[in-house]
Write a protein that holds these residues in place. Sequence first.
Motif, PDB file in Angstrom:
ATOM      1  N   ILE A  73      14.562  37.445  -6.415  1.00 27.16           N
ATOM      2  CA  ILE A  73      13.613  36.596  -7.151  1.00 27.16           C
ATOM      3  C   ILE A  73      12.209  36.738  -6.574  1.00 27.16           C
ATOM      4  O   ILE A  73      11.223  36.876  -7.314  1.00 27.16           O
ATOM      5  CB  ILE A  73      14.072  35.130  -7.114  1.00 27.16           C
ATOM      6  CG1 ILE A  73      15.356  34.960  -7.936  1.00 27.16           C
ATOM      7  CG2 ILE A  73      12.984  34.196  -7.657  1.00 27.16           C
ATOM      8  CD1 ILE A  73      15.943  33.566  -7.854  1.00 27.16           C
ATOM      9  N   LEU A  74      12.085  36.721  -5.256  1.00 26.64           N
ATOM     10  CA  LEU A  74      10.770  36.838  -4.634  1.00 26.64           C
ATOM     11  C   LEU A  74      10.149  38.214  -4.907  1.00 26.64           C
ATOM     12  O   LEU A  74       8.937  38.319  -5.159  1.00 26.64           O
ATOM     13  CB  LEU A  74      10.878  36.601  -3.128  1.00 26.64           C
ATOM     14  CG  LEU A  74      11.245  35.181  -2.693  1.00 26.64           C
ATOM     15  CD1 LEU A  74      11.333  35.097  -1.172  1.00 26.64           C
ATOM     16  CD2 LEU A  74      10.232  34.167  -3.220  1.00 26.64           C
ATOM     17  N   PHE A  75      10.962  39.253  -4.867  1.00 22.88           N
ATOM     18  CA  PHE A  75      10.434  40.590  -5.141  1.00 22.88           C
ATOM     19  C   PHE A  75       9.989  40.705  -6.598  1.00 22.88           C
ATOM     20  O   PHE A  75       8.915  41.268  -6.889  1.00 22.88           O
ATOM     21  CB  PHE A  75      11.483  41.644  -4.822  1.00 22.88           C
ATOM     22  CG  PHE A  75      11.013  43.054  -5.027  1.00 22.88           C
ATOM     23  CD1 PHE A  75      10.227  43.680  -4.068  1.00 22.88           C
ATOM     24  CD2 PHE A  75      11.341  43.763  -6.177  1.00 22.88           C
ATOM     25  CE1 PHE A  75       9.783  44.984  -4.261  1.00 22.88           C
ATOM     26  CE2 PHE A  75      10.895  45.051  -6.373  1.00 22.88           C
ATOM     27  CZ  PHE A  75      10.114  45.672  -5.416  1.00 22.88           C
ATOM     28  N   SER A  76      10.791  40.184  -7.508  1.00 23.03           N
ATOM     29  CA  SER A  76      10.427  40.225  -8.932  1.00 23.03           C
ATOM     30  C   SER A  76       9.153  39.423  -9.182  1.00 23.03           C
ATOM     31  O   SER A  76       8.283  39.839  -9.964  1.00 23.03           O
ATOM     32  CB  SER A  76      11.575  39.683  -9.783  1.00 23.03           C
ATOM     33  OG  SER A  76      12.757  40.432  -9.579  1.00 23.03           O
ATOM     34  N   MET A  77       9.045  38.266  -8.533  1.00 20.43           N
ATOM     35  CA  MET A  77       7.850  37.444  -8.679  1.00 20.43           C
ATOM     36  C   MET A  77       6.624  38.182  -8.148  1.00 20.43           C
ATOM     37  O   MET A  77       5.524  38.088  -8.725  1.00 20.43           O
ATOM     38  CB  MET A  77       8.035  36.129  -7.937  1.00 20.43           C
ATOM     39  CG  MET A  77       6.871  35.160  -8.087  1.00 20.43           C
ATOM     40  SD  MET A  77       7.146  33.641  -7.177  1.00 20.43           S
ATOM     41  CE  MET A  77       7.110  34.265  -5.489  1.00 20.43           C
ATOM     42  N   THR A  78       6.792  38.932  -7.074  1.00 21.23           N
ATOM     43  CA  THR A  78       5.681  39.701  -6.514  1.00 21.23           C
ATOM     44  C   THR A  78       5.179  40.741  -7.501  1.00 21.23           C
ATOM     45  O   THR A  78       3.974  40.871  -7.745  1.00 21.23           O
ATOM     46  CB  THR A  78       6.123  40.396  -5.214  1.00 21.23           C
ATOM     47  OG1 THR A  78       6.567  39.414  -4.282  1.00 21.23           O
ATOM     48  CG2 THR A  78       4.986  41.189  -4.609  1.00 21.23           C
ATOM     49  N   VAL A  79       6.093  41.484  -8.093  1.00 19.51           N
ATOM     50  CA  VAL A  79       5.716  42.559  -9.005  1.00 19.51           C
ATOM     51  C   VAL A  79       5.120  42.013 -10.302  1.00 19.51           C
ATOM     52  O   VAL A  79       4.221  42.636 -10.886  1.00 19.51           O
ATOM     53  CB  VAL A  79       6.937  43.450  -9.296  1.00 19.51           C
ATOM     54  CG1 VAL A  79       6.606  44.514 -10.330  1.00 19.51           C
ATOM     55  CG2 VAL A  79       7.430  44.108  -8.017  1.00 19.51           C
ATOM     56  N   LEU A  80       5.571  40.846 -10.737  1.00 16.67           N
ATOM     57  CA  LEU A  80       5.141  40.320 -12.026  1.00 16.67           C
ATOM     58  C   LEU A  80       3.899  39.438 -11.937  1.00 16.67           C
ATOM     59  O   LEU A  80       3.113  39.384 -12.885  1.00 16.67           O
ATOM     60  CB  LEU A  80       6.284  39.521 -12.673  1.00 16.67           C
ATOM     61  CG  LEU A  80       7.536  40.324 -13.031  1.00 16.67           C
ATOM     62  CD1 LEU A  80       8.612  39.400 -13.578  1.00 16.67           C
ATOM     63  CD2 LEU A  80       7.209  41.420 -14.041  1.00 16.67           C
ATOM     64  N   ILE A  81       3.699  38.744 -10.832  1.00 14.18           N
ATOM     65  CA  ILE A  81       2.623  37.753 -10.747  1.00 14.18           C
ATOM     66  C   ILE A  81       1.391  38.290 -10.037  1.00 14.18           C
ATOM     67  O   ILE A  81       0.260  38.126 -10.511  1.00 14.18           O
ATOM     68  CB  ILE A  81       3.137  36.473 -10.053  1.00 14.18           C
ATOM     69  CG1 ILE A  81       4.208  35.812 -10.904  1.00 14.18           C
ATOM     70  CG2 ILE A  81       1.992  35.505  -9.801  1.00 14.18           C
ATOM     71  CD1 ILE A  81       4.772  34.551 -10.289  1.00 14.18           C
ATOM     72  N   VAL A  82       1.583  38.940  -8.896  1.00 13.39           N
ATOM     73  CA  VAL A  82       0.435  39.361  -8.072  1.00 13.39           C
ATOM     74  C   VAL A  82      -0.515  40.291  -8.818  1.00 13.39           C
ATOM     75  O   VAL A  82      -1.746  40.111  -8.731  1.00 13.39           O
ATOM     76  CB  VAL A  82       0.926  40.004  -6.764  1.00 13.39           C
ATOM     77  CG1 VAL A  82      -0.240  40.594  -5.980  1.00 13.39           C
ATOM     78  CG2 VAL A  82       1.651  38.967  -5.918  1.00 13.39           C
ATOM     79  N   ILE A 161       0.647  42.609  -0.904  1.00 12.09           N
ATOM     80  CA  ILE A 161      -0.649  43.194  -0.548  1.00 12.09           C
ATOM     81  C   ILE A 161      -0.859  44.510  -1.297  1.00 12.09           C
ATOM     82  O   ILE A 161      -1.957  44.785  -1.820  1.00 12.09           O
ATOM     83  CB  ILE A 161      -0.733  43.411   0.969  1.00 12.09           C
ATOM     84  CG1 ILE A 161      -0.725  42.056   1.694  1.00 12.09           C
ATOM     85  CG2 ILE A 161      -1.972  44.201   1.345  1.00 12.09           C
ATOM     86  CD1 ILE A 161      -0.686  42.175   3.205  1.00 12.09           C
ATOM     87  N   ALA A 162       0.183  45.340  -1.375  1.00 11.04           N
ATOM     88  CA  ALA A 162       0.062  46.618  -2.078  1.00 11.04           C
ATOM     89  C   ALA A 162      -0.213  46.399  -3.566  1.00 11.04           C
ATOM     90  O   ALA A 162      -1.096  47.054  -4.146  1.00 11.04           O
ATOM     91  CB  ALA A 162       1.332  47.437  -1.882  1.00 11.04           C
ATOM     92  N   CYS A 163       0.524  45.487  -4.197  1.00  6.95           N
ATOM     93  CA  CYS A 163       0.295  45.199  -5.620  1.00  6.95           C
ATOM     94  C   CYS A 163      -1.101  44.629  -5.834  1.00  6.95           C
ATOM     95  O   CYS A 163      -1.776  44.957  -6.816  1.00  6.95           O
ATOM     96  CB  CYS A 163       1.352  44.224  -6.134  1.00  6.95           C
ATOM     97  SG  CYS A 163       3.032  44.892  -6.200  1.00  6.95           S
ATOM     98  N   GLY A 164      -1.539  43.765  -4.922  1.00  3.36           N
ATOM     99  CA  GLY A 164      -2.867  43.196  -5.042  1.00  3.36           C
ATOM    100  C   GLY A 164      -3.963  44.244  -4.891  1.00  3.36           C
ATOM    101  O   GLY A 164      -4.977  44.187  -5.591  1.00  3.36           O
ATOM    102  N   CYS A 165      -3.773  45.193  -3.992  1.00  4.53           N
ATOM    103  CA  CYS A 165      -4.764  46.253  -3.806  1.00  4.53           C
ATOM    104  C   CYS A 165      -4.847  47.155  -5.037  1.00  4.53           C
ATOM    105  O   CYS A 165      -5.940  47.612  -5.408  1.00  4.53           O
ATOM    106  CB  CYS A 165      -4.420  47.075  -2.570  1.00  4.53           C
ATOM    107  SG  CYS A 165      -4.679  46.190  -1.011  1.00  4.53           S
ATOM    108  N   ILE A 166      -3.703  47.422  -5.667  1.00  2.00           N
ATOM    109  CA  ILE A 166      -3.739  48.200  -6.905  1.00  2.00           C
ATOM    110  C   ILE A 166      -4.517  47.449  -7.983  1.00  2.00           C
ATOM    111  O   ILE A 166      -5.337  48.028  -8.711  1.00  2.00           O
ATOM    112  CB  ILE A 166      -2.310  48.505  -7.384  1.00  2.00           C
ATOM    113  CG1 ILE A 166      -1.590  49.402  -6.382  1.00  2.00           C
ATOM    114  CG2 ILE A 166      -2.326  49.171  -8.763  1.00  2.00           C
ATOM    115  CD1 ILE A 166      -0.132  49.649  -6.713  1.00  2.00           C
ATOM    116  N   GLY A 167      -4.287  46.144  -8.080  1.00  2.00           N
ATOM    117  CA  GLY A 167      -4.985  45.348  -9.080  1.00  2.00           C
ATOM    118  C   GLY A 167      -6.481  45.306  -8.850  1.00  2.00           C
ATOM    119  O   GLY A 167      -7.270  45.478  -9.794  1.00  2.00           O
ATOM    120  N   ILE A 168      -6.908  45.089  -7.614  1.00  2.00           N
ATOM    121  CA  ILE A 168      -8.350  44.994  -7.353  1.00  2.00           C
ATOM    122  C   ILE A 168      -9.014  46.364  -7.442  1.00  2.00           C
ATOM    123  O   ILE A 168     -10.223  46.456  -7.731  1.00  2.00           O
ATOM    124  CB  ILE A 168      -8.594  44.335  -5.977  1.00  2.00           C
ATOM    125  CG1 ILE A 168     -10.010  43.755  -5.916  1.00  2.00           C
ATOM    126  CG2 ILE A 168      -8.384  45.320  -4.845  1.00  2.00           C
ATOM    127  CD1 ILE A 168     -10.250  42.887  -4.716  1.00  2.00           C
TER     128      ILE A 168
END
Length: 314
Positions: A73-82, A161-168
């Motif tokens: 759940i935490l991993f899925s939330m990371t990929v979908l929300i961050v 952090i990795a997902c956030g860096c891709i987004g920014i």
Amino acid sequence: MSSINNPVMISGVKSRMRSFRSFLLLSIFLLLLLGIMGAMSMTNAWGYGNAGYYTAQSRISNGRVLYGTVAAILFSMTVLIVPGMTSGLIAGERERQTLDLLLCTPMSGFAIVWGKLFSSLAYFILLIVATFPLIAVVFLFGGPPFIALLQMLGFIVVCAIACGCIGIFYSSICKRTTIATILTYLTIFAFGIGTIAIGVIHTLHTQNQLTQQNVVNSQEFFSPILMVNPALGLLVMINEQLGAFNYDLMSMFRMYSMGMFSGLSYFPFVSTLFMLLFSAILIVGSSILIKPINKLSLSGRKRGAKKRATANRS
């Protein structure tokens, strides 16, 4: 300017944490997580009870299922929300026409990017920390040790952090938040699915070639591409922590049939290093893309404009 005294970070954290919506979403998330864990626990208990063998080993198995469920759940939330939280950080400033004002400040490009990123990830980290009491329930069933819990949550934070860096990064390139968001999700899902698909094909193809050549332990070869996949890294980490694995994904690689799981413990480590290195590159790239306005050149242009205006009047 130190990262602790970053005005962008302080302003973003304060504005997000002071809103009632943030704590409402936090409460809803914890209630949903508690409901899922309670439903799974009761379902497993009733299943073992109806079968007539709800023993101590059954309770341990129940705790392992709950632990794996929370990690998923935490991993899925990371990929979908961050990605959605970070893909509009810079592009949103452009749309509101406030980016130029931000670039005129004495802050460097790195300070702006880091402050924006951390202010968005701070709330997500709060969500993860808030799950500690709920995850601690698995210890009542004889789940993994506490150090395993810290390792799992640390891996989730690195993924965030990795997902956030891709987004920014895409937010620094694109002028529209919608386009940046779409590109961010496409990149994350293409990377996750693509590395598994290419890695599986490469692994099976190479194993068949080695088998035809009568190479000893040919089934122990695995494609290096699989090491950088975060989902597979988390999967191997959970297996190492729980000491048992029955997922169909790993049967594709024939891992469990030959007892080779102990040799894959480096997967999470390699994946973590890759995500940290990749994040650092994206942060540096984003800092270069949003170049703060040079105060000297700006003042020089202003003086030149004044001289030209004076010359035109004369």
